[in-house]
Design an enzyme around this catalytic site. Sequence first.
Site, short mmCIF file in Angstrom:
data_model
loop_
_atom_site.label_atom_id
_atom_site.label_comp_id
_atom_site.label_asym_id
_atom_site.label_seq_id
_atom_site.Cartn_x
_atom_site.Cartn_y
_atom_site.Cartn_z
N GLY A 192 -1.24 -2.80 5.81
CA GLY A 192 -1.11 -4.08 6.51
C GLY A 192 -2.20 -5.02 6.08
O GLY A 192 -2.79 -4.87 5.00
N ARG A 208 -12.82 -8.96 -3.24
CA ARG A 208 -12.41 -8.63 -1.88
C ARG A 208 -12.03 -7.15 -1.77
O ARG A 208 -11.33 -6.60 -2.62
CB ARG A 208 -11.22 -9.51 -1.48
CG ARG A 208 -10.64 -9.18 -0.11
CD ARG A 208 -9.33 -8.41 -0.22
NE ARG A 208 -8.68 -8.27 1.08
CZ ARG A 208 -7.61 -7.51 1.28
NH1 ARG A 208 -7.06 -6.85 0.29
NH2 ARG A 208 -7.09 -7.42 2.49
N VAL A 209 -12.51 -6.50 -0.74
CA VAL A 209 -12.14 -5.12 -0.47
C VAL A 209 -11.38 -5.08 0.84
O VAL A 209 -11.81 -5.66 1.84
CB VAL A 209 -13.39 -4.21 -0.37
CG1 VAL A 209 -12.99 -2.77 -0.08
CG2 VAL A 209 -14.21 -4.27 -1.66
N GLY A 210 -10.22 -4.44 0.82
CA GLY A 210 -9.41 -4.32 2.04
C GLY A 210 -9.70 -3.03 2.78
O GLY A 210 -10.75 -2.41 2.59
N ASP A 211 -8.76 -2.60 3.60
CA ASP A 211 -9.00 -1.42 4.45
C ASP A 211 -8.72 -0.11 3.75
O ASP A 211 -9.17 0.94 4.20
CB ASP A 211 -8.16 -1.50 5.72
CG ASP A 211 -6.67 -1.47 5.40
OD1 ASP A 211 -6.24 -2.22 4.50
OD2 ASP A 211 -5.93 -0.70 6.04
N THR A 226 0.89 -1.15 0.00
CA THR A 226 0.00 0.00 0.00
C THR A 226 0.93 1.21 0.00
O THR A 226 2.05 1.10 0.46
CB THR A 226 -0.82 0.05 1.32
OG1 THR A 226 -1.40 -1.21 1.56
CG2 THR A 226 -1.88 1.10 1.28
#
Lengths: 362, 362
Positions: free
Chosen positions: B278, B254-257, B226
């Site tokens: 992370g 999928r979606v991350g933060d 990131t």
Amino acid sequence: MRKIFQLYFAFFLLFNCGELIPNPDDNAQNIKREEPKIERTNDFAIVIHGGAGTIKKENMSAEKEAEYKAKLEEAIRVGHAILKNGGSSLDAVEKTINIMEDSPLFNAGKGAVFTNAGTNELDASIMDGKTLNSGASAGTKTVKNPINLARRIMDDSPHVMMAGDGADSYAKEQGLEIVSPEYFFTEGRLKSLERAKDREKVEMDHDDNQKAAFYDADIKDSKYGTVGCVALDKSGNLAAGTSTGGMTNKRFGRVGDTPIIGAGTYANNATCAVSGTGWGEYFIRGTVAYDISAMMEYKGSTLEEASVEVIQKKLTNLGGTGGIIAVDKNGNMMMEFNTAGMYRATMDDKGELNIEIYSKKQ
Amino acid sequence: MRKIFQLYFAFFLLFNCGELIPNPDDNAQNIKREEPKIERTNDFAIVIHGGAGTIKKENMSAEKEAEYKAKLEEAIRVGHAILKNGGSSLDAVEKTINIMEDSPLFNAGKGAVFTNAGTNELDASIMDGKTLNSGASAGTKTVKNPINLARRIMDDSPHVMMAGDGADSYAKEQGLEIVSPEYFFTEGRLKSLERAKDREKVEMDHDDNQKAAFYDADIKDSKYGTVGCVALDKSGNLAAGTSTGGMTNKRFGRVGDTPIIGAGTYANNATCAVSGTGWGEYFIRGTVAYDISAMMEYKGSTLEEASVEVIQKKLTNLGGTGGIIAVDKNGNMMMEFNTAGMYRATMDDKGELNIEIYSKKQ
């Protein structure tokens, strides 16, 4: 010397440290005081909402009102029975939301509003207060009960959030109930879309396609529509879930607060479980659901203090509208909103049921 | 009577209320005490990261290390110059992230990792600490610089978040730079996908397609990759932004933060600006970025206390790995992580530059 004592005594009273004075008897006999036991208000409890918005008594027929109340009662009784029988708060939340998803009365599951493209794209999320595990899906078109998909993502996938076609594929692969997109079509919601589009044409020169929502209460309510449930079970586990059909006439794959953990849904056994409904953009910017929990954890606020502060001050000052339902670890229940109404109900461990629609200010 | 005063006085001292006693002179003369002035550590400041993970000195060549450091320096100097010239923290964050997005070294923009389907799907978000306005995009395939799209969504749309093809359409409609999906293809990332898929075949009987990431440091790093930037400008406005290519071999949308406000990105002029990197699932469950702000707001923690608590205790106890960069309203800067390394740099108002890669524990 006595004068100094008097001065200190005066300051002492002034600073109101009175409650710190121990009983001299206790002190003399060295009796260890017991920590005050926090009584649970309810051994288990459940709260639901069916959306907040411009819900006014003057615009509501007696039949419609009875219909909403009956469905809210049916839904909350399902979850309450699960909790009463020693079931988990997660199961109570999921099954209760299923009833509202399957009803065309609410903007979730069947009855979801239409996007600008004439499709129905649904969002949902769920959170387990014991593990802080959570699941969320955004923009699915074929999953009959999005809250079940959110639960499956939480329980059986390494992920928290899935979006779009990928989320639909996962649901299919997992054997969840898949329906054709037509399942979600309802006449009423299609008319809302048509009205929103007509209004948009009229408002075109203002270059603000959001305005339609502010002139047409029905569209505005559709915009806000969401269903949600929070529960505390007998084991002390909290859970929260939210499901929605999104925003009438939405475009560009807009995602609201419903599938955002911390914004529309949050649960933590150390504090509370929260489900929100309202103008999603403001709930995201305010991290509304987690904010209530954080205020309890870090500031020592009660659930009531935190809910009122977050909805009536922080969200309102930001320009946002909507509401939340919540239950804390001791079974205290809250329903707080700044709109004219919110479809809502509570049911406690004595089986006392409370169903309301309008704001008490109406 | 005197005995009672003595008793109270004794308790008074016992409970250490000493600091409450005003200076009798001040009191007599009614002099109003001035509030202590909080000195800003920095009039303006900027911090960046290029991802956290299993970044070990023993696996890094001198050339590669120099390449990373040079790009981090190039990026941070762009934002620093904007801030020094009185520009906004939002501009500094956006332009700095652009440099890292355009470099194949980082998992964002060009250099994004591949999904299971062999595509590149990018996420980004940005937040304005002054207004709490924010913008986020998830899963775009054709937008050259996703952070610019996040900024446009924040500034020019009524929404906070857009996902999938809809987000790509909005970017095109808004005239942002559109590229063909091939633009994002890089040889190195394609190899990571192939290795992840090979590993998946081997691990098939374990029925856990996530394991590949744990055996192959390079894949693990890709998973975590990131880029992010936080800044404080001379006007006291904070901003945070994050951009990513997501997770190698990801499926199901999928979606991350990264595109989740409160999880991967948060900014509030009252507290701090935070960007995370992370294992996204844990950052969402922990509402990591907003949690640091909430701890400062409600508990009175310093930025350092809150960052250490959230990353080294709360995130770590949850089982999550990664790190954050942050700057508070007084220009204090933090870079906190629980992984072997994090590509990172700070630059203060004196122009002092600090670039690091590995954990000090290595």
